[in-house]
Design an enzyme around this catalytic site. Structure first.
Site, PDB file in Angstrom:
ATOM      1  CG  HIS A   9      -0.198  -0.001   2.531  1.00 52.83           C
ATOM      2  ND1 HIS A   9       0.357   1.140   3.072  1.00 52.83           N
ATOM      3  CD2 HIS A   9       0.075  -1.005   3.395  1.00 52.83           C
ATOM      4  CE1 HIS A   9       0.945   0.838   4.215  1.00 52.83           C
ATOM      5  NE2 HIS A   9       0.794  -0.465   4.435  1.00 52.83           N
ATOM      6  CD  GLU A  11       3.898   8.919   3.764  1.00 53.11           C
ATOM      7  OE1 GLU A  11       5.082   9.107   4.068  1.00 53.11           O
ATOM      8  OE2 GLU A  11       3.112   9.846   3.423  1.00 53.11           O
ATOM      9  CB  THR A  21       0.483   0.435  11.068  1.00 49.54           C
ATOM     10  OG1 THR A  21       1.218   1.639  10.891  1.00 49.54           O
ATOM     11  CG2 THR A  21      -0.973   0.692  10.704  1.00 49.54           C
ATOM     12  NE  ARG A  60      -1.612  -0.328   6.764  1.00 49.81           N
ATOM     13  CZ  ARG A  60      -2.133  -0.947   7.809  1.00 49.81           C
ATOM     14  NH1 ARG A  60      -3.329  -0.597   8.262  1.00 49.81           N
ATOM     15  NH2 ARG A  60      -1.473  -1.929   8.418  1.00 49.81           N
ATOM     16  CD  GLU A  87       2.375  -5.126   8.112  1.00 53.89           C
ATOM     17  OE1 GLU A  87       2.695  -6.309   7.862  1.00 53.89           O
ATOM     18  OE2 GLU A  87       3.015  -4.145   7.695  1.00 53.89           O
ATOM     19  CG  HIS A  89      -1.772  -8.086  15.779  1.00 59.71           C
ATOM     20  ND1 HIS A  89      -1.228  -7.538  16.918  1.00 59.71           N
ATOM     21  CD2 HIS A  89      -3.104  -7.799  15.826  1.00 59.71           C
ATOM     22  CE1 HIS A  89      -2.187  -6.952  17.626  1.00 59.71           C
ATOM     23  NE2 HIS A  89      -3.330  -7.096  16.979  1.00 59.71           N
ATOM     24  NE  ARG A 114      10.797  -1.658  11.882  1.00 58.95           N
ATOM     25  CZ  ARG A 114      11.528  -1.288  10.835  1.00 58.95           C
ATOM     26  NH1 ARG A 114      12.832  -1.145  10.937  1.00 58.95           N
ATOM     27  NH2 ARG A 114      10.954  -1.076   9.671  1.00 58.95           N
ATOM     28  NE  ARG A 115      12.392  -5.163   8.269  1.00 59.22           N
ATOM     29  CZ  ARG A 115      11.141  -4.722   8.283  1.00 59.22           C
ATOM     30  NH1 ARG A 115      10.237  -5.341   9.035  1.00 59.22           N
ATOM     31  NH2 ARG A 115      10.781  -3.676   7.560  1.00 59.22           N
ATOM     32  CG  ASN A 184       6.163  -7.201   8.372  1.00 59.85           C
ATOM     33  OD1 ASN A 184       7.301  -7.651   8.300  1.00 59.85           O
ATOM     34  ND2 ASN A 184       5.894  -6.049   8.967  1.00 59.85           N
TER      35      ASN A 184
END
Length: 247
Positions: A9, A11, A21, A60, A87, A89, A114-115, A184
């Site tokens: 999506h 921004e 988010t 989005r 996305e 969660h 995050r990663r 993600n």
């Protein structure tokens, strides 16, 4: 050869504010809408056309898909929305600023959240008003399927059944598909398609609003993949995603 196009999506408001988010349903910024418009124009100019489109149940991604298809004069094609394309969660991190969270918990810890492949952020409490179980769009789901947090591994496990049961058979039938989803959920799919290792996936970042084209063998193994865009611009946009905790 089969062709599949993925697009994250444009921004969102929380992308602009550098917030985690996840499943929070925030809209696009003007920049995000412009990214989607440009993506649609590029796809049309490059001769792409689609038979069906897939997206999540978050606006989005839905709005990005609509803008792309409108620019391509293809709003009439079937559109399928499914929560499995949502996305990842982000649990109790949802709504928090990424840079401020890094200052509080350390860059290394936030990078892990995050990663990393299999380490989820702290979960929401069941009574938290952000719990998706309170959202009517998930009312018919098995409560066991509604996450309070997810790792990327969890996101892969959520996404792939829908890929195998619904999306892949359509590609095998010769349908030209567009998937508008999230950073993600698309990382989960790219990991599967490209066979990226659990450690190496930490280095994959997907920019907003730039089409990612996959050319696939008849067995759906990738021949090649590439972004439709100026390579320098793609590199800058990708690096911007990687640098979010530093802002």
């Amino acid at each position: 050869m089969r062709t599949l196009v993925l697009i994250r999506h444009g921004e969102s408001v929380w992308n602009r504010e550098n917030r985690f988010t996840g499943w929070t349903d925030v809209g696009l910024t003007d920049k995000g809408a412009a990214e989607a418009l440009r993506a649609g124009r590029t796809l049309k100019n490059e001769g792409f056309a689609f038979d069906e489109a897939f997206t999540s149940v978050l606006k989005r991604a839905i709005k990005t898909l609509w803008i792309v298809l409108e620019e391509m004069d293809q709003m009439w094609i079937p559109e399928h929305r499914h929560w499995r394309l949502n996305e990842r969660h982000y649990g109790a991190l949802q709504g928090l600023n990424k840079a401020e969270t890094a200052e509080r918990h350390g860059m290394e810890q936030v990078h892990v959240w995050r990663r990393s492949y299999d380490i989820p952020p702290p979960p929401l409490a069941a009574g938290d008003p952000r719990n998706p179980a309170r959202d009517p769009r998930y009312a018919e789901l098995d409560p066991a399927d509604i996450p309070l947090t997810e790792s990327l591994k969890d996101t892969v496990a959520r996404f792939l059944p829908y890929w195998h049961e619904t999306i892949a058979p359509r590609i095998l039938a010769g349908r030209r598909l567009l998937i508008a989803a999230h950073g993600n959920s698309l990382r989960a799919l790219v990991k599967y398609l490209d066979g990226i290792g659990d450690d190496a996936i930490a280095g994959l970042n997907i920019p907003t609003g730039i089409p990612l084209v996959y050319e696939l063998e008849d067995d759906l193994h990738p021949i090649r993949s590439y972004y439709l865009g100026d390579p320098d611009e793609v590199a800058r946009a990708t690096q911007s995603v990687a640098d979010q905790v530093k802002r």
